[in-house]
Design a protein around this motif. Sequence first.
Motif, PDB file in Angstrom:
ATOM      1  N   ILE A 142      31.951  42.815  43.280  1.00 35.77           N
ATOM      2  CA  ILE A 142      33.241  42.326  42.539  1.00 35.77           C
ATOM      3  C   ILE A 142      33.828  41.657  43.475  1.00 35.77           C
ATOM      4  N   VAL A 143      34.442  40.481  42.633  1.00 37.45           N
ATOM      5  CA  VAL A 143      35.332  39.220  43.288  1.00 37.45           C
ATOM      6  C   VAL A 143      36.610  39.445  42.780  1.00 37.45           C
ATOM      7  N   VAL A 144      37.794  39.899  43.532  1.00 38.98           N
ATOM      8  CA  VAL A 144      39.116  40.409  43.095  1.00 38.98           C
ATOM      9  C   VAL A 144      40.085  39.025  43.426  1.00 38.98           C
ATOM     10  N   VAL A 145      40.821  38.883  42.614  1.00 37.91           N
ATOM     11  CA  VAL A 145      41.916  37.905  42.898  1.00 37.91           C
ATOM     12  C   VAL A 145      43.222  38.521  42.530  1.00 37.91           C
ATOM     13  N   LYS A 146      44.184  38.716  43.315  1.00 41.65           N
ATOM     14  CA  LYS A 146      45.330  39.144  43.005  1.00 41.65           C
ATOM     15  C   LYS A 146      46.335  38.020  42.527  1.00 41.65           C
ATOM     16  N   SER A 147      46.960  37.883  41.270  1.00 46.87           N
ATOM     17  CA  SER A 147      47.621  36.714  40.895  1.00 46.87           C
ATOM     18  C   SER A 147      48.408  37.338  39.791  1.00 46.87           C
ATOM     19  N   GLY A 149      39.570  40.515  33.363  1.00 49.48           N
ATOM     20  CA  GLY A 149      41.044  41.011  33.970  1.00 49.48           C
ATOM     21  C   GLY A 149      40.704  42.562  34.308  1.00 49.48           C
ATOM     22  N   ASP A 150      41.817  42.866  35.125  1.00 45.77           N
ATOM     23  CA  ASP A 150      41.845  44.292  35.580  1.00 45.77           C
ATOM     24  C   ASP A 150      41.747  45.425  34.729  1.00 45.77           C
ATOM     25  N   GLY A 151      42.534  45.080  33.417  1.00 42.10           N
ATOM     26  CA  GLY A 151      42.157  46.086  32.357  1.00 42.10           C
ATOM     27  C   GLY A 151      40.871  46.361  31.802  1.00 42.10           C
ATOM     28  N   ALA A 152      40.441  44.964  31.549  1.00 45.47           N
ATOM     29  CA  ALA A 152      39.222  45.198  30.904  1.00 45.47           C
ATOM     30  C   ALA A 152      38.087  45.695  31.828  1.00 45.47           C
ATOM     31  N   PHE A 153      37.930  45.463  32.982  1.00 41.03           N
ATOM     32  CA  PHE A 153      36.909  45.749  33.920  1.00 41.03           C
ATOM     33  C   PHE A 153      37.000  47.378  34.216  1.00 41.03           C
ATOM     34  N   LEU A 154      38.300  47.994  34.043  1.00 40.64           N
ATOM     35  CA  LEU A 154      38.387  49.283  34.233  1.00 40.64           C
ATOM     36  C   LEU A 154      37.938  50.393  33.018  1.00 40.64           C
ATOM     37  N   ASP A 212      35.483  38.499  29.208  1.00 34.99           N
ATOM     38  CA  ASP A 212      36.206  39.551  28.269  1.00 34.99           C
ATOM     39  C   ASP A 212      37.528  38.889  27.855  1.00 34.99           C
ATOM     40  N   VAL A 213      38.467  39.711  27.181  1.00 32.21           N
ATOM     41  CA  VAL A 213      39.464  39.383  26.455  1.00 32.21           C
ATOM     42  C   VAL A 213      40.631  39.282  27.430  1.00 32.21           C
ATOM     43  N   THR A 214      40.585  38.386  28.054  1.00 31.33           N
ATOM     44  CA  THR A 214      41.443  38.197  29.190  1.00 31.33           C
ATOM     45  C   THR A 214      42.033  36.772  29.607  1.00 31.33           C
ATOM     46  N   VAL A 215      43.134  36.646  30.459  1.00 30.49           N
ATOM     47  CA  VAL A 215      43.455  35.142  30.506  1.00 30.49           C
ATOM     48  C   VAL A 215      42.472  34.271  31.165  1.00 30.49           C
ATOM     49  N   LEU A 216      41.814  34.637  32.161  1.00 34.67           N
ATOM     50  CA  LEU A 216      40.866  33.886  32.864  1.00 34.67           C
ATOM     51  C   LEU A 216      39.657  33.989  31.878  1.00 34.67           C
ATOM     52  N   GLY A 217      39.180  34.952  30.955  1.00 28.89           N
ATOM     53  CA  GLY A 217      38.174  34.801  30.125  1.00 28.89           C
ATOM     54  C   GLY A 217      38.254  33.780  29.212  1.00 28.89           C
ATOM     55  N   GLY A 218      39.732  33.809  28.563  1.00 28.72           N
ATOM     56  CA  GLY A 218      40.051  32.965  27.564  1.00 28.72           C
ATOM     57  C   GLY A 218      39.940  31.535  28.097  1.00 28.72           C
ATOM     58  N   TRP A 219      40.287  31.401  29.025  1.00 20.33           N
ATOM     59  CA  TRP A 219      40.396  30.042  29.651  1.00 20.33           C
ATOM     60  C   TRP A 219      39.025  29.593  29.976  1.00 20.33           C
ATOM     61  N   ALA A 237      31.270  40.695  39.159  1.00 22.04           N
ATOM     62  CA  ALA A 237      32.337  40.767  38.339  1.00 22.04           C
ATOM     63  C   ALA A 237      33.754  39.848  39.070  1.00 22.04           C
ATOM     64  N   LEU A 238      34.105  38.890  38.461  1.00 16.78           N
ATOM     65  CA  LEU A 238      35.442  38.226  38.929  1.00 16.78           C
ATOM     66  C   LEU A 238      36.474  39.118  38.116  1.00 16.78           C
ATOM     67  N   VAL A 239      37.340  39.583  38.810  1.00 13.71           N
ATOM     68  CA  VAL A 239      38.521  40.535  38.305  1.00 13.71           C
ATOM     69  C   VAL A 239      39.838  39.901  38.863  1.00 13.71           C
ATOM     70  N   GLN A 240      40.827  39.613  37.700  1.00 14.27           N
ATOM     71  CA  GLN A 240      41.849  39.190  38.020  1.00 14.27           C
ATOM     72  C   GLN A 240      42.853  40.317  38.269  1.00 14.27           C
ATOM     73  N   ASP A 241      43.421  40.789  39.239  1.00 13.62           N
ATOM     74  CA  ASP A 241      44.379  41.842  39.410  1.00 13.62           C
ATOM     75  C   ASP A 241      45.813  41.372  39.088  1.00 13.62           C
ATOM     76  N   ASN A 242      46.224  41.443  37.949  1.00 10.40           N
ATOM     77  CA  ASN A 242      47.687  41.276  37.746  1.00 10.40           C
ATOM     78  C   ASN A 242      48.469  42.621  37.378  1.00 10.40           C
ATOM     79  N   GLY A 243      47.866  43.672  37.766  1.00  7.83           N
ATOM     80  CA  GLY A 243      48.491  44.978  37.591  1.00  7.83           C
ATOM     81  C   GLY A 243      48.776  45.138  35.963  1.00  7.83           C
TER      82      GLY A 243
END
Length: 544
Positions: free
Chosen positions: A524-529, A434-439, A381-388, A457-463
């Motif tokens: 889903i795999v969630v990492v809070k960061s 990211g959490d925004g994209a996954f939702l 997705d268009v997200t920090v981890l996705g872009g990297w 789904a690997l989801v980065q939760d940064n709120g």
Amino acid sequence: MATITGGEALLRALKRNSVDTIFGLVGQQMAAFYNAWNDHPDVREVGVRHEQAAAYMAMGYAAVAARPGVCLTVSGPGALNTAAAMGTAAAGSIPVLLISGQVASSAVGKGMMFPHQLDAQSTVFRLLLKGSRVVQRVEEIPEAVNEAFRVMLTGRPGPYELEIPMDVLAATGEPHLLAPPSIPTVEPDDALLRRVARELAQARRPIILAGGGIAAANASAELRTLAELLHAPVYTSFRGKGALPDDHLQSMGASGDAGGATSPLDPEADLVLALGTRMCAWRSGPRALPQNRQVIQVDIDAGQIGRVYPVATPVVGDLRRTLTRLVALLRELPHAERPRRDWAAMKRERQDAMSGASPEIVALMDGLRRVLPRDTMVAADVTVLGGWSGMALDMYEPGTYLTSTYFSTLGFAFPALIGAQIARPERPALAISGDGAFLFNLQELNTACRYHVPTIALVQDNGGFGTIQALQEEKYGRAKGHAFTNPDWTKLADAFGARCFSADGLEGVPAAVEEALERRAPGIVVVKSPTMPSYVLSGRRASW
């Protein structure tokens, strides 16, 4: 000729074009088609929870199955709900057929306000897609389906909308069933190829830019042969990842239009061969292509050549045929003496540049690569981890890394990868969101569970929307509108019948992903960061 319904004619025409799976959401205007579908259990139904996801799934299916994906909806809101996804398919040159119902023929164009009525629907899609057509009679259906497949697959692939009123699907007629259409091949000009071969043979430091067209043309083997013959490094776009395996000595990795922290292209290159790419990935950032380079651009679509970068030699043709012919010609020619290149040093330079910008994320991508099977399919997705992941996660096969390209649609990754895994069930699948994209499309956890599709789904939760937060802070020193509150991820997964794995920081992500994949069940795999360095900003300032 047998007398059959329009719904039956549509199914038979689709089957003759090798359709075995349809993604859709049932509704009033498509009821007659679903009734006919009951008699065709060999065509798999994948019922989704939102029409947008149906189109994303069809897109993911098409990307890895090497044939068009098919989705269907009712008219009006149902069809329009697919617009973002169908636009993504158009941006990514993916053949997706949207079959949309419509109100009764007698009401079309009269604004009679029937449920789901949208009189100008085909006009909307005609502007967005490669083609659109409204069917008026049962007898017209087989030819209309064939036209859709011919348009989708001729030249640069793309999506198409076929609109059929509900009374046409329910009516009976005596349609002539047709053989699938023959798809014309775009042959390159042989005299031009001879000139290109001479230019390539004389180049001392050629480089190759490869895009998504390599996978679309099934030309990965030809690309490898050509690169080795020319002793040329291969740089790819995100869509081109895996065109040459990233562990091949001459693969110098991918870069996106946003720039990113990576090493520059070979500064001494005297010739650039661009293959199946619009070249957007090299117009900004550290890998921006200098304006004084001689460029040969090969594409099946003449309209894409020279659009982003001045081209000295345009070649229009099917990539596989073009590369096969170029290799044959080059083997007959004497080549310029080329300096030996230290491929390992070039790879280290790139890795060091990325690690210097964000060592934690690069370490995460390296860790993921160690636990992911070689044939894993990844959607970002268009997200920090996705872009990297586009820059730092190695891929080894063409067409196994899926992105929303320049359309940058949030919520793409998870449903697209469900469709891809339905097409290739033997392959592991990881969506990076990211959490925004996954939702955006979290409801499709239900679809994955109902059909036992083990997509993770690997989801980065940064709120919040971390990428736009970083952009705002880089430009204005503050941010607004990016923050939100997330659900309890474990309860959410449980509610759909999936499982949630929590990673203890970025360093714990690879182990959590490995455990999730081993279960062969949706999760889903969630990492809070916190918000991390965005690949958009790493290596350059934001330019708004």
